[in-house]
Design a protein around this motif. Structure first.
Motif, PDB file in Angstrom:
ATOM      1  N   THR A  30      13.380   1.390  -0.819  1.00  0.00           N
ATOM      2  CA  THR A  30      12.412   1.150  -1.889  1.00  0.00           C
ATOM      3  C   THR A  30      11.735   2.445  -2.318  1.00  0.00           C
ATOM      4  OG1 THR A  30      11.964  -1.111  -1.142  1.00  0.00           O
ATOM      5  CG2 THR A  30      10.294  -0.068  -2.533  1.00  0.00           C
ATOM      6  N   GLU A  31      11.347   3.250  -1.338  1.00  0.00           N
ATOM      7  CA  GLU A  31      10.699   4.519  -1.632  1.00  0.00           C
ATOM      8  C   GLU A  31      11.645   5.487  -2.310  1.00  0.00           C
ATOM      9  OE1 GLU A  31       7.736   4.211   2.268  1.00  0.00           O
ATOM     10  OE2 GLU A  31       9.651   5.281   2.369  1.00  0.00           O
ATOM     11  N   LEU A  39       5.387  -3.558  -8.333  1.00  0.00           N
ATOM     12  CA  LEU A  39       4.920  -3.375  -6.967  1.00  0.00           C
ATOM     13  C   LEU A  39       3.396  -3.378  -6.956  1.00  0.00           C
ATOM     14  CD1 LEU A  39       7.347  -0.489  -5.922  1.00  0.00           C
ATOM     15  CD2 LEU A  39       7.490  -2.874  -5.188  1.00  0.00           C
ATOM     16  N   SER A  40       2.835  -3.447  -5.775  1.00  0.00           N
ATOM     17  CA  SER A  40       1.381  -3.411  -5.649  1.00  0.00           C
ATOM     18  C   SER A  40       0.885  -1.968  -5.648  1.00  0.00           C
ATOM     19  CB  SER A  40       0.945  -4.092  -4.349  1.00  0.00           C
ATOM     20  OG  SER A  40       1.363  -3.334  -3.224  1.00  0.00           O
ATOM     21  N   THR A  58      -1.077  -0.799  -3.547  1.00  0.00           N
ATOM     22  CA  THR A  58      -1.051  -0.377  -2.137  1.00  0.00           C
ATOM     23  C   THR A  58       0.286   0.263  -1.794  1.00  0.00           C
ATOM     24  OG1 THR A  58      -2.580  -2.146  -1.505  1.00  0.00           O
ATOM     25  CG2 THR A  58      -1.270  -1.145   0.248  1.00  0.00           C
ATOM     26  N   THR A  59       1.379  -0.332  -2.308  1.00  0.00           N
ATOM     27  CA  THR A  59       2.712   0.220  -2.051  1.00  0.00           C
ATOM     28  C   THR A  59       2.846   1.614  -2.670  1.00  0.00           C
ATOM     29  OG1 THR A  59       3.696  -1.994  -1.999  1.00  0.00           O
ATOM     30  CG2 THR A  59       5.185  -0.142  -2.402  1.00  0.00           C
ATOM     31  N   ARG A  91       0.851   4.111  -0.591  1.00  0.00           N
ATOM     32  CA  ARG A  91       1.562   4.460   0.644  1.00  0.00           C
ATOM     33  C   ARG A  91       2.768   5.348   0.356  1.00  0.00           C
ATOM     34  NH1 ARG A  91       1.321  -1.607   3.388  1.00  0.00           N
ATOM     35  NH2 ARG A  91      -0.836  -1.455   4.173  1.00  0.00           N
ATOM     36  N   PHE A  92       3.405   5.131  -0.782  1.00  0.00           N
ATOM     37  CA  PHE A  92       4.529   5.980  -1.196  1.00  0.00           C
ATOM     38  C   PHE A  92       4.055   7.422  -1.370  1.00  0.00           C
ATOM     39  CE2 PHE A  92       6.482   7.792  -5.137  1.00  0.00           C
ATOM     40  CZ  PHE A  92       7.711   8.150  -4.584  1.00  0.00           C
TER      41      PHE A  92
END
Length: 264
Positions: free
Chosen positions: A19-20, A48-49, A51-52, A55-56
């Motif tokens: 995903t990243e 995506l959120s 938050t995601t 974090r990415f």
């Protein structure tokens, strides 16, 4: 001096999950647009959120989204160069030339590399397709793979290419080389092949969203300064050759063939 995006993510981008990795590819191919995005807009564009996305950014080594964007803002990544009648190369062109090569290697997806090398281990027939600007790269690829014992063929004329439409099979490998990724003749040929068979398509193009990439099982993207003089493309093909050579070196490393010898 502050590092640009590619320098800052040199070590961390190899540790990304699937995903990243997709997010990273999106950023590279749409850098000018992402620079202007809030975290909410970026997250929404990728379904995506926030938050995601946060974090990415942290996974890439940034303290947060703002630092991620600030790094993009100092990164020069022009996809197009103005057509020039009289070319006066910039004094820093040698630096840009080297930077393009480094960036091309930095953004290689290890997963895609292993997938293609795994296919090469099965010794598929290889068909090499190019547009008019990458003809010499196609010749080099054919010689390289034949030298390694592959059945490799590069059709150098429209007539030779036409005769391939009904010869390519599912188990074969097509390597398509086109910096723009939008060559109509090349795209039309591949689409006609796909009407009957589904060979593995590996493409090497510039880093943007193009038609050839959309058709491909794997796409490696390269960076180069686009230079056109009197209708003739002088855009460097060196980074395309680098991708092919790196695939070969990886193939040699996991095969029982002679590995590259370091000299000097």
């Amino acid at each position: 001096m502050a590092m640009d995006f590619f320098e800052a993510t040199q070590k961390t981008n190899r540790e990304l999950n699937s995903t990243e990795r997709k997010l990273f590819d999106y950023v590279v191919k749409n850098m000018d647009e992402v620079k202007k995005m809030s975290i909410q807009r970026f997250a929404s564009s990728q379904f995506l959120s926030t938050t995601t996305i946060f974090r990415f950014a942290q996974k890439l080594g940034f303290a947060g989204y703002s630092e991620f964007i600030n790094c993009l803002l100092i990164t020069s990544h022009d996809k197009e160069k103005e057509a020039l009648l009289d070319v006066t190369l910039k004094q820093d062109y040698q630096e840009n030339y080297l930077k393009n090569a480094i960036e091309t290697v930095r953004v290689i997806s290890p997963e895609q590399m292993q997938e293609v090398v795994g296919l090469l281990k099965q010794k598929p027939r290889i068909y090499i397709l190019t547009d008019d600007h990458t003809h010499s790269v196609g010749q080099y690829c054919e010689r390289l793979f034949i030298g390694l014992g592959f059945h490799a063929y590069f059709p150098e004329t429209a007539y030779q290419r036409q005769n391939l439409v009904n010869r390519i099979r599912n188990q074969d490998l097509i390597i398509a080389l086109s910096y723009s990724g939008d060559d109509e003749v090349l795209i039309d040929f591949i689409q006609r092949v796909f009407l009957a068979e589904q060979p593995y398509l590996l493409s090497i193009t510039r880093a943007d969203n193009n038609l050839l990439e959309g058709l491909s099982n794997s796409n490696f993207y390269v960076f180069a300064d686009e230079i056109n003089v009197r209708g003739m493309s002088l855009t460097s093909s060196v980074t395309m050759m680098m991708i092919v050579e790196l695939l070969v070196y990886e193939y040699l490393a996991i095969s029982n063939l002679e590995t590259p010898t370091k000299k000097g």
